[in-house]
Motif scaffolding. Structure first.
Motif: not given
Length: 216
Positions: A1-29
């Motif tokens: 199932m495709l992601e319908l709700i955009p995932r947003e960047r989050r600070t999970l804890a002090p110093g810990v950051v999650h950025i969804p979709d940071w790499l483009s598909e071309d960069a991933q390849r």
């Protein structure tokens, strides 16, 4: 199932950051092709053996410094003793951009170690600390291919509470500062999640972590 709700960047804890979709598909390849080439060079990827004698379920190839539980070497001491593959400058530049984006400021980040881990089937990574490095610089984690659960907890012990985060292909996690030595791991893959066509094998997750060794 495709992601319908955009995932947003989050600070999970002090110093810990999650950025969804940071790499483009071309960069991933590009990264997947590079990871496949690194895994074919020399003796190739291997399942590292822990001091207990157990073999890790992930396959690993190293760049810059060769990691063995729990030390670094310039040679593949648990394989054929050949020199470790060099750490490419373009990968260091990618790591510096990742840390600058995560923390929102220019940084002097010069990674010299990459661990390229391949997960398939029921492969997992138990809770552990990345403490072989002698430098306090952050760890950069890039996800490619199959989704997984990433678990991160305290820098002081393995006990909870933990945070479980779904990582999809292209996601970035940076952890440093107060949580540079946080216990973290990958308890399972998520085979039912959609995977973009970036070149990974069916059901395969590739994770590239960048570190600053602090070693001469």
């Amino acid at each position: 199932m495709l992601e319908l709700i955009p995932r947003e960047r989050r600070t999970l804890a002090p110093g810990v950051v999650h950025i969804p979709d940071w790499l483009s598909e071309d960069a991933q390849r590009v990264l997947v092709v590079a990871a496949q080439e690194w895994a074919r060079e020399g003796p190739g990827a291997r399942h590292a053996t822990l001091p207990s004698g157990a073999r890790m379920s992930v396959e690993t190839v190293c760049l810059g410094w060769h990691w063995m539980p729990y030390r670094y070497s310039r040679t593949r001491d648990d394989q054929d003793g050949s020199p470790v593959a060099p750490f490419p400058a373009w990968l260091a530049e990618l790591g510096a951009a990742a840390v600058a984006d995560a923390y929102g400021r220019p940084v002097d980040y010069r990674p010299d170690v990459a661990l390229v881990n391949s997960y398939r089937g029921d492969a997992r990574l138990g809770l552990h600390q990345d403490r072989e490095e002698r430098a306090p610089d952050p760890v950069v984690s890039l996800s490619l291919g199959a989704a997984c659960v990433f678990r991160i907890g305290s820098p002081h012990h393995r006990r909870g509470p933990w945070q479980d985060v779904e990582l999809l292909s292209g996601d970035l996690v940076v952890f440093g500062g107060e949580h540079r030595l946080a216990y973290h791991g990958v308890p399972r893959l998520l085979p039912d999640r959609d995977v973009p066509a970036v070149g990974t094998a069916p059901g395969q997750r590739i994770n590239i972590t960048l570190r600053v060794s602090g070693l001469a």
